[in-house]
Motif scaffolding. Structure first.
Motif, PDB file in Angstrom:
ATOM      1  N   TRP A  73       0.840  -1.199   0.000  1.00  0.00           N
ATOM      2  CA  TRP A  73       0.000   0.000   0.000  1.00  0.00           C
ATOM      3  C   TRP A  73       0.877   1.252   0.000  1.00  0.00           C
ATOM      4  O   TRP A  73       1.994   1.249   0.531  1.00  0.00           O
ATOM      5  N   GLU A  74       0.319   2.322  -0.553  1.00  0.00           N
ATOM      6  CA  GLU A  74       1.025   3.605  -0.551  1.00  0.00           C
ATOM      7  C   GLU A  74       0.298   4.552   0.408  1.00  0.00           C
ATOM      8  O   GLU A  74      -0.940   4.580   0.445  1.00  0.00           O
ATOM      9  N   THR A  75       1.081   5.287   1.191  1.00  0.00           N
ATOM     10  CA  THR A  75       0.461   6.292   2.064  1.00  0.00           C
ATOM     11  C   THR A  75       0.524   7.627   1.344  1.00  0.00           C
ATOM     12  O   THR A  75       1.608   8.166   1.121  1.00  0.00           O
ATOM     13  N   VAL A  76      -0.639   8.148   0.958  1.00  0.00           N
ATOM     14  CA  VAL A  76      -0.626   9.385   0.172  1.00  0.00           C
ATOM     15  C   VAL A  76      -0.565  10.627   1.060  1.00  0.00           C
ATOM     16  O   VAL A  76      -0.034  11.654   0.662  1.00  0.00           O
ATOM     17  N   GLU A  77      -1.079  10.534   2.252  1.00  0.00           N
ATOM     18  CA  GLU A  77      -1.054  11.687   3.162  1.00  0.00           C
ATOM     19  C   GLU A  77      -1.328  11.202   4.579  1.00  0.00           C
ATOM     20  O   GLU A  77      -2.050  10.234   4.781  1.00  0.00           O
ATOM     21  N   ALA A  78      -0.698  11.871   5.529  1.00  0.00           N
ATOM     22  CA  ALA A  78      -0.979  11.584   6.951  1.00  0.00           C
ATOM     23  C   ALA A  78      -1.122  12.930   7.658  1.00  0.00           C
ATOM     24  O   ALA A  78      -0.167  13.693   7.708  1.00  0.00           O
ATOM     25  N   VAL A  79      -2.308  13.207   8.127  1.00  0.00           N
ATOM     26  CA  VAL A  79      -2.603  14.520   8.711  1.00  0.00           C
ATOM     27  C   VAL A  79      -2.898  14.367  10.198  1.00  0.00           C
ATOM     28  O   VAL A  79      -3.690  13.507  10.600  1.00  0.00           O
ATOM     29  N   LYS A  80      -2.255  15.203  11.000  1.00  0.00           N
ATOM     30  CA  LYS A  80      -2.509  15.191  12.451  1.00  0.00           C
ATOM     31  C   LYS A  80      -3.756  16.030  12.737  1.00  0.00           C
ATOM     32  O   LYS A  80      -3.895  17.138  12.204  1.00  0.00           O
ATOM     33  N   THR A  81      -4.615  15.516  13.577  1.00  0.00           N
ATOM     34  CA  THR A  81      -5.819  16.275  13.942  1.00  0.00           C
ATOM     35  C   THR A  81      -5.753  16.595  15.442  1.00  0.00           C
ATOM     36  O   THR A  81      -5.350  15.748  16.234  1.00  0.00           O
ATOM     37  N   PRO A  82      -6.138  17.815  15.818  1.00  0.00           N
ATOM     38  CA  PRO A  82      -6.076  18.174  17.234  1.00  0.00           C
ATOM     39  C   PRO A  82      -6.933  17.242  18.082  1.00  0.00           C
ATOM     40  O   PRO A  82      -8.022  16.835  17.656  1.00  0.00           O
ATOM     41  N   LEU A  83      -6.445  16.932  19.266  1.00  0.00           N
ATOM     42  CA  LEU A  83      -7.180  16.017  20.146  1.00  0.00           C
ATOM     43  C   LEU A  83      -8.552  16.586  20.522  1.00  0.00           C
ATOM     44  O   LEU A  83      -9.510  15.852  20.706  1.00  0.00           O
ATOM     45  N   ALA A  84      -8.630  17.913  20.614  1.00  0.00           N
ATOM     46  CA  ALA A  84      -9.890  18.534  21.023  1.00  0.00           C
ATOM     47  C   ALA A  84     -10.861  18.716  19.859  1.00  0.00           C
ATOM     48  O   ALA A  84     -11.952  19.237  20.034  1.00  0.00           O
ATOM     49  N   GLN A  85     -10.474  18.273  18.648  1.00  0.00           N
ATOM     50  CA  GLN A  85     -11.341  18.466  17.477  1.00  0.00           C
ATOM     51  C   GLN A  85     -12.648  17.696  17.642  1.00  0.00           C
ATOM     52  O   GLN A  85     -12.653  16.551  18.084  1.00  0.00           O
ATOM     53  N   THR A  86     -13.753  18.338  17.297  1.00  0.00           N
ATOM     54  CA  THR A  86     -15.038  17.630  17.366  1.00  0.00           C
ATOM     55  C   THR A  86     -15.651  17.459  15.975  1.00  0.00           C
ATOM     56  O   THR A  86     -16.258  16.448  15.685  1.00  0.00           O
ATOM     57  N   ASP A  87     -15.477  18.485  15.130  1.00  0.00           N
ATOM     58  CA  ASP A  87     -16.015  18.385  13.774  1.00  0.00           C
ATOM     59  C   ASP A  87     -14.845  18.165  12.812  1.00  0.00           C
ATOM     60  O   ASP A  87     -13.966  19.015  12.681  1.00  0.00           O
ATOM     61  N   PHE A  88     -14.850  17.007  12.158  1.00  0.00           N
ATOM     62  CA  PHE A  88     -13.721  16.637  11.303  1.00  0.00           C
ATOM     63  C   PHE A  88     -13.978  16.939   9.827  1.00  0.00           C
ATOM     64  O   PHE A  88     -13.234  16.474   8.977  1.00  0.00           O
ATOM     65  N   SER A  89     -15.025  17.700   9.536  1.00  0.00           N
ATOM     66  CA  SER A  89     -15.393  17.920   8.132  1.00  0.00           C
ATOM     67  C   SER A  89     -14.246  18.533   7.332  1.00  0.00           C
ATOM     68  O   SER A  89     -14.002  18.138   6.192  1.00  0.00           O
ATOM     69  N   SER A  90     -13.519  19.490   7.939  1.00  0.00           N
ATOM     70  CA  SER A  90     -12.457  20.137   7.175  1.00  0.00           C
ATOM     71  C   SER A  90     -11.253  19.216   6.988  1.00  0.00           C
ATOM     72  O   SER A  90     -10.370  19.507   6.181  1.00  0.00           O
ATOM     73  N   TYR A  91     -11.190  18.124   7.735  1.00  0.00           N
ATOM     74  CA  TYR A  91     -10.132  17.129   7.523  1.00  0.00           C
ATOM     75  C   TYR A  91     -10.592  16.032   6.565  1.00  0.00           C
ATOM     76  O   TYR A  91      -9.789  15.337   5.970  1.00  0.00           O
ATOM     77  N   ILE A  92     -11.913  15.860   6.468  1.00  0.00           N
ATOM     78  CA  ILE A  92     -12.451  14.807   5.592  1.00  0.00           C
ATOM     79  C   ILE A  92     -12.502  15.293   4.138  1.00  0.00           C
ATOM     80  O   ILE A  92     -12.202  14.528   3.218  1.00  0.00           O
ATOM     81  N   THR A  93     -12.868  16.560   3.944  1.00  0.00           N
ATOM     82  CA  THR A  93     -13.016  17.022   2.561  1.00  0.00           C
ATOM     83  C   THR A  93     -11.720  16.921   1.743  1.00  0.00           C
ATOM     84  O   THR A  93     -11.793  16.574   0.555  1.00  0.00           O
ATOM     85  N   PRO A  94     -10.526  17.182   2.314  1.00  0.00           N
ATOM     86  CA  PRO A  94      -9.311  16.972   1.512  1.00  0.00           C
ATOM     87  C   PRO A  94      -9.128  15.511   1.073  1.00  0.00           C
ATOM     88  O   PRO A  94      -8.467  15.249   0.065  1.00  0.00           O
ATOM     89  N   VAL A  95      -9.732  14.599   1.820  1.00  0.00           N
ATOM     90  CA  VAL A  95      -9.637  13.185   1.427  1.00  0.00           C
ATOM     91  C   VAL A  95     -10.347  12.994   0.080  1.00  0.00           C
ATOM     92  O   VAL A  95      -9.883  12.261  -0.795  1.00  0.00           O
ATOM     93  N   LEU A  96     -11.463  13.713  -0.078  1.00  0.00           N
ATOM     94  CA  LEU A  96     -12.219  13.622  -1.337  1.00  0.00           C
ATOM     95  C   LEU A  96     -11.385  14.140  -2.504  1.00  0.00           C
ATOM     96  O   LEU A  96     -11.543  13.696  -3.638  1.00  0.00           O
ATOM     97  N   GLN A  97     -10.513  15.105  -2.219  1.00  0.00           N
ATOM     98  CA  GLN A  97      -9.700  15.720  -3.269  1.00  0.00           C
ATOM     99  C   GLN A  97      -8.440  14.911  -3.578  1.00  0.00           C
ATOM    100  O   GLN A  97      -7.801  15.133  -4.594  1.00  0.00           O
ATOM    101  N   SER A  98      -8.057  14.021  -2.647  1.00  0.00           N
ATOM    102  CA  SER A  98      -6.834  13.240  -2.848  1.00  0.00           C
ATOM    103  C   SER A  98      -7.131  12.034  -3.742  1.00  0.00           C
ATOM    104  O   SER A  98      -8.292  11.778  -4.071  1.00  0.00           O
ATOM    105  N   ASP A  99      -6.088  11.309  -4.113  1.00  0.00           N
ATOM    106  CA  ASP A  99      -6.354  10.094  -4.903  1.00  0.00           C
ATOM    107  C   ASP A  99      -6.351   8.850  -4.005  1.00  0.00           C
ATOM    108  O   ASP A  99      -6.109   7.746  -4.471  1.00  0.00           O
ATOM    109  N   ALA A 100      -6.632   9.066  -2.716  1.00  0.00           N
ATOM    110  CA  ALA A 100      -6.686   7.931  -1.784  1.00  0.00           C
ATOM    111  C   ALA A 100      -7.935   7.094  -2.021  1.00  0.00           C
ATOM    112  O   ALA A 100      -8.969   7.619  -2.460  1.00  0.00           O
ATOM    113  N   ASP A 101      -7.826   5.808  -1.752  1.00  0.00           N
ATOM    114  CA  ASP A 101      -9.009   4.954  -1.787  1.00  0.00           C
ATOM    115  C   ASP A 101      -9.237   4.235  -0.458  1.00  0.00           C
ATOM    116  O   ASP A 101     -10.094   3.362  -0.356  1.00  0.00           O
TER     117      ASP A 101
END
Lengths: 343, 451
Positions: free
Chosen positions: B231-259
């Motif tokens: 497998w190839e790792t296309v991106e690894a993003v750290k998310t703050p522990l206190a984050q509650t809404d992950f929408s802004s971290y999920i939308t870049p996944v849609l833009q990447s070529d990850a599956d």
């Protein structure tokens, strides 16, 4: 381009929640002069109104199914909601499925009563006390409310899904001429944005175009003079507290399908909402709304991998960084009025 | 003469003052038991006190409550009450149901609040004020590492609760600390072959990782395992522990070529990030001609309950599950379920087992002395505790046993029936060398009896 559109949508969606909570905070501060640290708890209580309605609708009686067993090997106890018997399985099932939208009606009277009780029972005694006292007492109240909710519902998040018909995503890609599937956005988040816009619009219209609203605005500008005109401004301000509580509660109700509610969800929003209020300008309703959306959009952009790669950790500090910059350049915030919180 | 006498007197006063000051300043933890062979030696007392340090408030309070239920059940069984649970299936027969070394087991509890400083304070209080001979529990790696270090310093045994970071028995390992729970490396090693079978070797993964110790080790473990199978790792993003809404971290996944999206999140983070990912249609997405998949390396039933229907079909790993059909697991589920009315979580299981393992080590060593317990547990091989044959490895005090790969159940029959076991990964597949790079650094040191 599609990535930017998506982050703008995200920002507007986040900003909706910030703006709704900050609007209530500003309303309370502008009318009563109280810094209400329990406002996040009102958001949380609204969310738990939706959970409570779901629990009520799912109240069931037990029957034994001798053909099936539970995890201990005993005959399985099957639970059937009472509303299945009262309204039939189809209507009863639909009521449970649509419990979040129904909870709007359920939450309004509850939040009004909670708001009135809070203001009359506790906060009115702190009108003439220093802001530090107000912060301490309302923060304490928020903790008490949190612990009460935790006692009854536990610490784990409780899934409260949207109706099946409203689950799924809308494809903006097709609408805007991009590749299909490139800009999709969850239906419920779009509904949340529209809902927030309607509530904000309705509140502004109420304050702008009704006699009641005019008196409240006059009271916000000069409480003493309005009082000298023989108008019971305290009574109107109490009603405004209830309305602010109701706005926070409804924001909470509609938020439940976005993230499963838990007892500390209010605290998660509270600090950010205060930053929004300060950036918008203490006492400015329009400022609170504008700052809510602005910070929501900035937070979304700061979370993009490209931005984080360039400025590591920016996603965690962006809101506070912007707040510092704005306060350095405009000490009263974006739309703050002279004399507010400057004593 | 008189002047010499005066000078000597002044010196002695100064010396005396310094000595008295030092004695007062020194924590009682290091002085109160100075004459005993080891700290909090119960001596001739008829009881012995264990300290259960679990999250009773904060976001993991529900998990902590389940841990506490398990400890109370263990105390009951150790004292010869109830049905005996896994004491009946445990391969070691040293425990007699008459307490530990004939002393009735009593307990005190502390609230970790899932905060390292609060957890250390409650553990310290239980050791100093309540005379706890052993501290156990916890639902976070940060807490486990902090309390483990405190117990090492104080001279009591620490039997870790739910802690999954490699560091607990890696760079932060301590001679007085023991972990029964599995770790991030084991999750990666167990998941990789199952993912290979299910999704193939040509995949592009996008990691969202909680920005703290556990997140880092889990991401590293899963990345290493999946990359080694192609497998190839296309991106690894750290998310703050206190984050509650992950929408802004999920939308870049849609833009990447990850599956594939790997959510290195636990607790509320995992519930929210998974819920958000499903909301954004990732489960229905097709990328690179393949169905988009989501993976949650560490599952718990309580988390699965929070995420609701969103967990359906999603792979992850777990230390133990109540649906296991071995005699030990069945005995524990029967015992726990009868007492509390619902099946135990994996956190409850590991805590119950840790309590029994400690008691058994004391019995076998014939002493509560932490060094005797360490000696009894190091290299101890046992069975009948729900995970098959298990080894408490001497080099790092980590238990080595089979690991479960689970999947969110498509048609759950009850609110507890949320995960199904898809594979029991044999221990050999998840075993690593004590000097493995993911566990590098730190020294086990020597046991500290605290006196």
């Amino acid at each position: 381009m599609d990535a930017i559109i998506l982050q703008v949508l995200n920002g507007l969606d986040k900003g909706s929640a910030y703006a709704l909570i900050a609007l209530g905070l500003t309303l309370i501060f502008g009318t009563l002069g109280v810094v209400n640290f329990a406002h996040g708890a009102l958001f949380m209580l609204g969310a738990f109104c939706a959970v409570t309605l779901n629990v009520i609708l799912n109240t069931s009686y037990e029957t034994i199914d001798p053909d099936r067993t539970d995890f201990l090997g005993n005959p399985l106890k099957v639970e059937t909601p009472y509303i299945f018997d009262w309204f039939g399985p189809e209507v009863g099932g639909a009521m449970i499925e649509w419990s979040v939208p129904l909870a709007i009606l359920f939450a309004i009277p509850i939040m009004v009563v909670i708001g009135l009780s809070m203001e009359r029972g506790l906060i009115k005694y702190f009108y003439h006390r220093p802001h530090a006292d107000q912060i301490l007492v309302t923060f304490g109240l928020a903790i008490v409310l949190q612990e009460i909710v935790k006692y009854f519902y536990g610490a784990n998040p409780i899934p409260t899904p949207a109706p099946a018909g409203l689950v799924g995503s809308f494809d903006f890609g097709v609408l805007l001429g991009f590749e299909p599937g490139s800009i999709i956005y969850p239906n419920w988040r779009l509904i949340y944005f529209v809902f927030a816009a309607v509530i904000i619009g309705a509140l502004f219209a109420f304050l702008r175009f009704t006699t009641f609203g005019m008196v409240v605005r006059a009271g916000m500008a000069d409480r003493e003079t309005v009082g000298l005109l023989g108008i019971n401004i305290d009574k109107r301000f109490t009603i405004m507290f209830a309305i602010a509580a109701c706005v926070a509660g409804l924001a909470g109700v509609m938020y439940t399908p976005i993230n499963s509610p838990n007892y500390h969800m209010g605290m998660d929003f509270l600090v950010l909402s205060f930053v929004v209020v300060v950036v918008g300008g203490m006492g400015s309703l329009a400022g609170a709304v504008a700052a809510g959306f602005l910070l929501g959009v900035l937070e979304s952009f700061a979370s993009m991998a490209q931005v984080v790669d360039l400025f590591p950790g920016i996603n965690q500090i962006i809101i506070y960084l912007v707040a510092i910059i704005i306060l350095l350049t405009r000490p009263r915030g974006l739309m703050g009025r002279k004399g507010v919180m400057e004593d | 003469m008189s002047e010499i006498g005066k000078a000597a007197s002044r010196r002695s006063v100064l010396k005396g003052s310094l000595a008295a000051g030092a004695a007062i300043a020194m924590p009682t933890i290091f002085t109160s038991q100075a004459k005993a062979a080891f700290l909090n030696d119960p001596g001739a007392a008829s009881t012995v006190t264990l300290g259960f340090n679990v999250p009773q408030s904060g976001p993991y309070a529900d998990e902590g409550a389940d841990e506490l239920r398990a400890y109370l059940l263990a105390v009951e069984h150790l004292n010869g009450e109830g049905d005996g649970g896994m004491m009946n299936t445990f391969s070691s027969k040293a425990l007699k149901g008459n307490g530990i070394l004939g002393k009735k087991v009593e307990y005190v509890t502390g609230d970790t609040q899932t905060k390292s400083d609060a957890a250390r304070a409650s553990a310290k209080s239980m050791i100093e004020k309540d005379g706890a001979i052993m501290i156990t529990g916890g639902s976070s790696s940060g807490v486990a590492v902090a309390v483990q270090a405190l117990c090492q310093e104080a001279g009591v045994i620490f039997m870790a609760g739910l802690t999954h970071s490699n560091d607990t028995t890696g760079k932060d390992k301590k001679a007085n600390g023991f972990r029964h729970f599995f770790n991030s490396y084991m999750s990666g090693a167990a998941l990789a072959p199952v993912l290979k079978n299910a999704y193939g070797t040509d995949r592009k993964a996008y990691h969202l990782t909680a920005d703290y110790n556990w997140g880092y080790t889990t991401e590293e473990a899963v990345r290493t395992s999946t990359e080694s199978m192609g497998w190839e790792t296309v991106e690894a993003v750290k998310t703050p522990l206190a984050q509650t809404d992950f929408s802004s971290y999920i939308t870049p996944v849609l833009q990447s070529d990850a599956d594939v999206l790997v959510l290195n999140h636990y607790g509320g983070n995992m519930v929210n990030s998974l819920t958000n990912a499903v909301q954004f249609g990732l489960r229905d997405r097709v990328a690179n001609g393949k169905n988009f998949e989501i993976i949650v390396p560490l599952y718990s039933r309580l988390m699965a309950k929070g995420a609701g229907a969103n967990v359906k079909g999603i792979f992850g790993s777990t230390n133990w599950h109540w649906s296991l059909q071995d005699e030990a697991s069945k005995a524990f589920v029967q015992s726990f379920g009868t007492k509390y009315g619902f099946p135990p979580s994996q956190a409850a299981h590991t805590c119950y087992v840790q309590a029994l393992l400690y008691a058994d080590a004391v019995e076998r060593g014939g002493s509560f002395n932490p060094c005797s317990v360490v000696e009894a547990l190091e290299g101890f091989e046992f069975d009948g505790m729900g995970n098959g044959p298990t080894l408490y490895r001497a080099e790092d005090h980590q238990c080595f046993k089979d690991v479960l790969v689970v999947k969110g159940k498509e048609n759950p029959s009850s609110e507890f029936d949320l995960l199904e076991i898809v594979e029991v990964t044999p221990v050999a597949q998840v075993t690593y060398a004590p000097d493995h790079p993911q566990f590098a650094g730190g020294q086990l040191g020597t046991c500290n009896p605290g006196a």
